[in-house]
Design an enzyme around this catalytic site. Structure first.
Site, mmCIF file in Angstrom:
data_model
loop_
_atom_site.group_PDB
_atom_site.id
_atom_site.type_symbol
_atom_site.label_atom_id
_atom_site.label_comp_id
_atom_site.label_asym_id
_atom_site.label_seq_id
_atom_site.Cartn_x
_atom_site.Cartn_y
_atom_site.Cartn_z
ATOM 1 N N ASP A 1 -10.719 1.888 -3.227
ATOM 2 C CA ASP A 1 -11.348 1.649 -1.953
ATOM 3 C C ASP A 1 -12.676 1.590 -1.961
ATOM 4 O O ASP A 1 -13.374 1.169 -0.866
ATOM 5 C CB ASP A 1 -10.579 2.537 -0.958
ATOM 6 N N ASP B 1 0.894 -1.337 0.130
ATOM 7 C CA ASP B 1 -0.027 -0.083 0.014
ATOM 8 C C ASP B 1 0.957 1.210 0.067
ATOM 9 O O ASP B 1 1.923 1.251 0.352
ATOM 10 C CB ASP B 1 -0.776 -0.084 1.208
HETATM 11 C C1 GLA Z 1 -5.718 1.724 2.261
HETATM 12 C C2 GLA Z 1 -6.362 0.493 1.212
HETATM 13 C C3 GLA Z 1 -7.073 -0.396 2.163
HETATM 14 C C4 GLA Z 1 -6.615 -0.770 3.020
HETATM 15 C C5 GLA Z 1 -5.977 0.152 4.261
HETATM 16 C C6 GLA Z 1 -5.400 -0.272 5.299
HETATM 17 O O1 GLA Z 1 -6.685 2.640 2.449
HETATM 18 O O2 GLA Z 1 -6.702 1.016 0.084
HETATM 19 O O3 GLA Z 1 -7.550 -1.279 1.156
HETATM 20 O O4 GLA Z 1 -5.555 -1.714 3.232
HETATM 21 O O5 GLA Z 1 -5.355 1.197 3.491
HETATM 22 O O6 GLA Z 1 -5.196 0.818 6.261
#
Ligand code: GLA
Length: 732
Positions: free
Chosen positions: A547, A477
């Site tokens: 997301d 990430d």
């Molecule tokens: C980001 C990612 C999510 C998740 C969160 C964890 O927002 O896009 O899918 O992994 O971080 O903190």
């Protein structure tokens, strides 16, 4: 495929079955573009296309007194002599002059394609591509410039990049070094970009080009959700099924620009590369700078064809390793199920239910390390939290494996929370300007990945956790933009290198981890789809697309993403309702019907759904297992756009055209409207196919279309919000 050099006319003709790219040494010694487009016959001399007549108020080359860069199509133009358009590069000499004159010196034609050191790029062996390297020299500047062109067998594609070398004795500075320029003789094009923000990534936007500048960029350190480094120039009227278009895909994950410049003489220029804003790369004697690559693809058969070119090219010539052309495991990720609030026990409970559903891989998301119980702490401390994982990652991975599942976990290696041991120990390891405050994003700072020691340290920590367990997958990430881009370790005149060196640091960490653990499937992520670009695909063959896991929004996001990126690269999961980003409640079947067209997985706790729904989940998993090779690697066609209709549809067709899968979605009900027809694509007109127990010829399905009311038997109607179907079409 061939690259022809005509010595007398000093022209190159790169061609394959579908395209021709013709370059000539211009009368001024620089390179001119003579043609780019559909394949044409070769001839000894194309210089008749050069415009060499006087025009009022146009400056011309001093030696020829008739040739002006401005009135001709250029290959890699500079500013300051006879061209006034967007420049591809700029070199600042020791005396402050920014005028350059790179003229043809030599060239090399070879089979295959060389890698670009430290950077992602398409690759090909000796039978799959040919490469032209043209060396240009500016003797006064003491500089050499190599322009690279690769043409691929069977793809209407040319990949381009450039390399500068200081071969003189004085220092120079590169203040702009784009990867490619393509000039067109006319401006009758529409510009298509893929824009958005967090949770609404890659939404197509189209505008008509004319004189003046149209551009998109990123200055956020990552390619960004705001503007994707992929642009299409298309003729007005070109749609998914017909017409001409040219795509430009930047194989890079940092700051970029894509810019079209329509001259008032009627020409159009397109340039793409690293964003020159704040970029400055000093070159000492014998030092080189190599740009990332731009992949230029063309079509005269519509945008589905253009997309299929990128899908196939990236699947076969960009993605590497074990996961190249390999169907992806169906996974269950715990993020939306638990966020950071979990124990080993609660994780095992979710995993065990996932196993019952037939799921293959369990992914432990954020929260397993350091003091990471919320967004405020722990990033940088890549050591298991014993309260959550009493026997560490090794213990959890063993238990998950014992359930019969593969296992993977989440990392965010480029970041650090001020509240972390790493930051307390090394406060100078972040991008920040001494004496100034550092902006926070999600309560975190960005590590200075332009420094090798920082990358080394993070590598060491991650290596230890991965090595100690059996890890099949990593979600990498990156959750904030770069700000206060300054490296305390770098001298003043080298600060303009930091943003690019940061990206090189990310690539180097990826390379080292891939080398150490070649079987791990990496999924890139950046607050969802904030770094969904071709550069990332070289390291991580799939990317969490957004997301926003709401099925209705996902139709749009995945539809937009499909223009430039393979279906198998699109991370897509079924999540719980009400959806956590939009609050929307959609049926379980549309959530899966959308998520099938990607990597497929679940982002929820399957213990929380009803028995009836669980039985449906089992069927969904089974369906995907049976069909994922086709869905993920078949020829993908967009059929009905969710941006222009209340419905959306797409399909995939197998290479031998024996099988196809269609997805149809009703985003908004159309009360008291006729259901109509859905015209399919890509089938064999003469083959007889079976669909839902009845048979049809391919030409019926493509020209008359599917009679949508036939699906009313299955309970599907277009007068119900969020209704959808997925159907299989097979040769009889
Ligand atoms: C980001 C990612 C999510 C998740 C969160 C964890 O927002 O896009 O899918 O992994 O971080 O903190």
């Amino acid at each position: 495929m061939n690259i022809v050099w005509n010595k007398t006319s000093e022209q190159f003709h790169l061609y394959n079955d579908r395209l021709s790219y013709i370059i000539g040494v211009a009368p001024s010694g620089e390179l001119a573009n003579l043609y780019f487009g559909k394949r044409i016959h070769d001839r000894a001399d194309f210089s008749y296309v050069l415009f060499r007549m006087g025009m009022p108020n146009v400056v011309v080359d001093a030696d020829t007194e008739s040739y002006s860069m401005e009135l001709n199509c250029q290959e890699y133009p500079s500013f300051g002599t006879t061209d006034f358009g967007a420049q591809a590069f700029e070199v600042e000499m020791a005396n402050g002059s920014r005028i350059s004159n790179f003229v043809y010196k030599s060239h090399r034609i070879s089979q295959g394609k060389k890698e670009i050191k430290g950077l992602p790029a398409t690759y090909a062996d000796k039978t799959e591509a040919m490469t032209l390297e043209v060396t240009l020299a500016d003797t006064l500047a003491g500089m050499e410039l190599i322009l690279y062109y690769t043409i691929f067998e069977g793809y209407p594609v040319v990949a381009r990049h450039a390399r500068f070398k200081n071969v003189g004795n004085s220092k120079v500075k590169l203040t702009r070094a784009l990867s490619a320029c393509l000039d067109f003789p006319d401006q009758n094009y529409e510009w298509m970009q893929f824009s958005g923000a967090w949770a609404r990534e890659r939404i197509p936007e189209i505008k008509k080009l004319s004189t003046g500048v149209t551009y998109i960029d990123s200055r956020r350190g990552a390619s960004s959700a705001n503007q994707n480094p992929f642009v299409i120039l298309k003729r007005p009227g070109t749609d998914d099924f017909m017409g001409e278009a040219i795509g430009f895909s930047f194989v890079y994950s940092g700051n970029f620009i894509a810019l079209a410049d329509g001259s008032t003489h009627g020409r159009l220029r397109f340039v793409m590369g690293i964003n020159p804003d704040r970029f400055c790369w000093p070159l000492e004697k014998d030092e080189c700078f190599e740009t990332p690559e731009v992949v230029i693809a063309m079509t005269d058969r519509g945008l589905n064809d253009l997309s299929q070119t990128y899908h196939k090219l990236y699947n076969n010539h960009l993605v590497r390793g074990k996961w190249k052309n390999t169907p992806r495991p169906i996974l269950n990720n715990n993020w939306e199920a638990t966020y950071m609030d979990f124990t080993e026990e609660s994780i095992l409970k979710i995993a065990s239910k996932a196993k019952d559903a037939g799921i293959e891989l369990f992914v432990l998301d954020d929260g397993w390390f350091g003091e990471r119980n919320d967004d405020f702490a722990g990033l940088g401390d890549w050591v298991e939290n014993p309260k959550k994982l009493p026997q560490g990652m090794a213990g959890l991975s063993r238990k998950i494996n014992a359930l019969g599942l593969k296992f993977g976990f989440w990392i965010e290696p480029e970041m650090v929370n001020p509240n972390s041991n790493l930051y307390r120990r090394h406060p100078d390891w972040v991008l920040s300007v001494p004496g100034r405050k550092s902006s926070l994003g999600r309560h975190q700072l960005v590590l200075d990945f332009s420094r090798e020691e920082v990358v080394d340290y993070i590598y060491g920590m991650l290596h230890k956790v991965i090595k100690g367990s059996k890890i099949d997958y990593i979600k990498w990430d990156m959750n904030r933009a770069l700000t206060e881009v300054f490296s305390v370790d770098t001298p003043a005149e080298r600060q303009g290198m930091v943003a690019h060196k940061y990206v090189l640091g990310v690539y180097s960490l990826y390379s080292r981890l891939i080398k150490a653990f070649p079987n791990i499937l990496f999924e890139s992520c950046s607050s969802g789809g904030n770094r969904f670009d071709a550069g990332m695909l070289y390291y991580a063959p799939q990317a969490w697309c957004s997301d926003n896991s709401d099925a209705i929004d996902r139709i749009r996001i995945q539809y937009g993403t499909s223009f430039g990126y393979p279906i198998v690269s699109i991370g897509s999961h079924v999540s719980a309702v009400p959806n956590q980003q939009t609050g929307r409640v959609t049926p379980l079947d549309i959530r899966a019907n959308v998520a099938y067209f990607g990597t497929f997985g679940y982002e929820l706790d399957l213990n929380e759904i009803s028995d009836e729904e669980f039985e449906l989940v089992k069927k969904q998993v089974e369906f995907m297992k049976e069909n994922r090779a086709l869905v993920q690697f078949g020829d993908f066609y967009r059929l009905r756009s969710p941006f222009e209709n209340d419905q959306a549809a797409w399909m995939v067709v197998s290479e031998d055209k024996k099988k196809a899968i269609v997805g149809f979605y009703c985003l908004r009900s159309n009360v008291n409207a006729l259901p109509g027809f859905l015209k399919l694509a890509g089938l064999d007109p003469d083959k007889e196919y079976r669909m839902e127990g009845k048979t049809y010829y391919g030409d019926e399905l493509m020209n008359m279309g599917i009679t949508l009311s036939e699906f009313y038997d299955r309970g599907f109607t277009i007068s119900k919000d969020y209704d959808s179907f997925v159907t299989i079409i097979e040769e009889v």
